[in-house]
Design a protein around this motif. Structure first.
Motif, PDB file in Angstrom:
ATOM      1  N   ARG A 191       0.843  -1.208   0.000  1.00 30.38           N
ATOM      2  CA  ARG A 191       0.000   0.000   0.000  1.00 30.38           C
ATOM      3  C   ARG A 191       0.875   1.253   0.000  1.00 30.38           C
ATOM      4  O   ARG A 191       1.754   1.389   0.850  1.00 30.38           O
ATOM      5  CB  ARG A 191      -0.883   0.023   1.249  1.00 30.38           C
ATOM      6  N   THR A 192       0.626   2.146  -0.958  1.00 34.21           N
ATOM      7  CA  THR A 192       1.468   3.328  -1.119  1.00 34.21           C
ATOM      8  C   THR A 192       0.587   4.570  -1.193  1.00 34.21           C
ATOM      9  O   THR A 192      -0.459   4.561  -1.867  1.00 34.21           O
ATOM     10  CB  THR A 192       2.318   3.190  -2.412  1.00 34.21           C
ATOM     11  N   ALA A 193       1.025   5.635  -0.543  1.00 30.06           N
ATOM     12  CA  ALA A 193       0.191   6.843  -0.391  1.00 30.06           C
ATOM     13  C   ALA A 193       0.118   7.654  -1.688  1.00 30.06           C
ATOM     14  O   ALA A 193       0.912   8.557  -1.924  1.00 30.06           O
ATOM     15  CB  ALA A 193       0.753   7.697   0.745  1.00 30.06           C
ATOM     16  N   THR A 194      -0.842   7.301  -2.534  1.00 29.95           N
ATOM     17  CA  THR A 194      -1.070   8.040  -3.788  1.00 29.95           C
ATOM     18  C   THR A 194      -2.563   8.367  -3.867  1.00 29.95           C
ATOM     19  O   THR A 194      -3.368   7.870  -3.071  1.00 29.95           O
ATOM     20  CB  THR A 194      -0.697   7.178  -5.011  1.00 29.95           C
ATOM     21  N   GLU A 195      -2.919   9.151  -4.905  1.00 28.93           N
ATOM     22  CA  GLU A 195      -4.344   9.480  -5.121  1.00 28.93           C
ATOM     23  C   GLU A 195      -5.177   8.215  -5.300  1.00 28.93           C
ATOM     24  O   GLU A 195      -6.297   8.112  -4.818  1.00 28.93           O
ATOM     25  CB  GLU A 195      -4.490  10.309  -6.399  1.00 28.93           C
ATOM     26  N   LEU A 196      -4.574   7.246  -6.010  1.00 34.36           N
ATOM     27  CA  LEU A 196      -5.282   5.990  -6.267  1.00 34.36           C
ATOM     28  C   LEU A 196      -5.630   5.304  -4.940  1.00 34.36           C
ATOM     29  O   LEU A 196      -6.766   4.907  -4.694  1.00 34.36           O
ATOM     30  CB  LEU A 196      -4.387   5.074  -7.115  1.00 34.36           C
ATOM     31  N   ARG A 197      -4.641   5.202  -4.076  1.00 38.58           N
ATOM     32  CA  ARG A 197      -4.839   4.537  -2.783  1.00 38.58           C
ATOM     33  C   ARG A 197      -5.860   5.306  -1.935  1.00 38.58           C
ATOM     34  O   ARG A 197      -6.690   4.719  -1.253  1.00 38.58           O
ATOM     35  CB  ARG A 197      -3.491   4.437  -2.051  1.00 38.58           C
ATOM     36  N   GLN A 198      -5.795   6.640  -2.008  1.00 41.72           N
ATOM     37  CA  GLN A 198      -6.721   7.489  -1.247  1.00 41.72           C
ATOM     38  C   GLN A 198      -8.170   7.222  -1.652  1.00 41.72           C
ATOM     39  O   GLN A 198      -9.064   7.156  -0.813  1.00 41.72           O
ATOM     40  CB  GLN A 198      -6.360   8.955  -1.514  1.00 41.72           C
ATOM     41  N   LYS A 199      -8.381   7.012  -2.978  1.00 42.69           N
ATOM     42  CA  LYS A 199      -9.735   6.716  -3.469  1.00 42.69           C
ATOM     43  C   LYS A 199     -10.190   5.337  -2.992  1.00 42.69           C
ATOM     44  O   LYS A 199     -11.349   5.134  -2.660  1.00 42.69           O
ATOM     45  CB  LYS A 199      -9.727   6.720  -5.012  1.00 42.69           C
ATOM     46  N   LEU A 200      -9.243   4.389  -2.955  1.00 41.98           N
ATOM     47  CA  LEU A 200      -9.602   3.011  -2.603  1.00 41.98           C
ATOM     48  C   LEU A 200      -9.817   2.846  -1.099  1.00 41.98           C
ATOM     49  O   LEU A 200     -10.604   2.012  -0.675  1.00 41.98           O
ATOM     50  CB  LEU A 200      -8.496   2.054  -3.061  1.00 41.98           C
TER      51      LEU A 200
END
Ligand SMILES: NC(=O)c1ccc[n+]([C@@H]2O[C@H](COP(=O)([O-])OP(=O)(O)OC[C@H]3O[C@@H](n4cnc5c(N)ncnc54)[C@H](OP(=O)(O)O)[C@@H]3O)[C@@H](O)[C@H]2O)c1
Length: 242
Positions: A191-200
């Motif tokens: 798990r990496t702190a990106t926009e994608l992860r934030q949405k998920l």
């Protein structure tokens, strides 16, 4: 590989997140980066970040290229454009990715196909162009997979299958491309702190998980001569649980 201006590195999916962090770390190391994605405005921002960290006096030349890497003709145009501009490409980083997790009963053919195209077929298309250009001079390919490709991930079937595919595509390529002097690496972030992860996972505190810059620093190491001896394996990078 030329020291002046560094190596020429194509990074796909460089308009945000992990790809942008990789592009910035490579710029910091004095490499020349071709940042690729579909969104011009975001790529221009990546270019500004890369210019900010470029070492003083460096001859590195960065550029942006708008392409959908799931499309064969656009991938061919990407490599043609890079060859015209730089005369060579030394390293390819296949980072573009997409996930829209749904259970099997909700999974549409469109979701399945798009997920496989972005995470797996794009890497095949870019790899083939890279090998066509580099079969006499060697080089490095770095594929960004995911820990989702290593363990079961209920609700994430298309993504997990695509990343598992990318992992064995990498291992297979690292054997097949040995005669050409092309090294192939596979990096599997958690798990990496990106926009994608934030949405998920909107409830998750991004400070508690892996930062994109950590993946960028790992890729920087793999691109450098220190990375020469650690190909042919899947390299997991994740923040340990407290
Ligand atoms: N974040 C995580 O927790 C995590 C964990 C493990 C692995 N990964 C992997 O790391 C990679 C980057 O993830 P991320 O979190 O940084 O995702 P992200 O923030 O959604 O970024 C995805 C990047 O891919 C580009 N892209 C998507 N489809 C494309 C296409 N068809 N052609 C060209 N570019 C395309 C996007 O740019 P445009 O939309 O502008 O085209 C964007 O630059 C992915 O392969 C992902 O699977 C992420």
């Amino acid at each position: 590989m030329s020291a002046e201006g560094g190596r020429v590195v194509i990074v796909t999916g460089a308009s945000r997140g992990i790809g942008r962090a990789i592009a910035v770390e490579l710029s910091r190391a004095g490499e020349s980066v071709v940042a690729v994605a579909r969104t011009a405005r975001d790529l221009e921002e990546t270019l500004r970040f890369m210019e900010e960290v470029r070492p003083a006096g460096s001859a590195a030349r960065h550029s942006i290229h708008i392409a959908d890497v799931t499309r064969e003709s656009e991938v061919e145009a990407l490599f043609r454009g890079a060859a015209e501009r730089y005369g060579r490409v030394d390293v390819l980083v296949n980072n573009a990715g997409h996930v829209d997790p749904v259970g099997i009963l909700e999974m549409t053919l469109e979701n399945w196909t798009h997920t496989l195209a972005t995470n797996l077929t794009a890497a095949f298309l870019c790899t083939r162009e890279f090998v066509r250009a580099n079969k006499r001079v060697g080089g490095k390919i770095i594929n960004i997979a995911s820990t989702a490709g290593l363990t079961p991930r209920p609700g994430w079937s298309a993504y997990a299958a695509a990343k598992a595919g990318l992992i064995n595509f990498s291992l297979t390529m690292s054997e097949e491309l040995k005669p050409y002097g092309i090294k192939v690496y596979c990096v599997a972030p958690g798990r990496t702190a990106t926009e994608l992860r934030q949405k998920l996972a909107p409830e998750e505190d991004p400070a508690t998980i892996l930062q994109p810059a950590a993946v960028g620093r790992l890729v920087r190491l793999l691109v450098s001569p220190e990375g020469d001896y650690i190909d042919q394996q899947t390299i997991v990078i994740r923040k340990p649980l407290p």
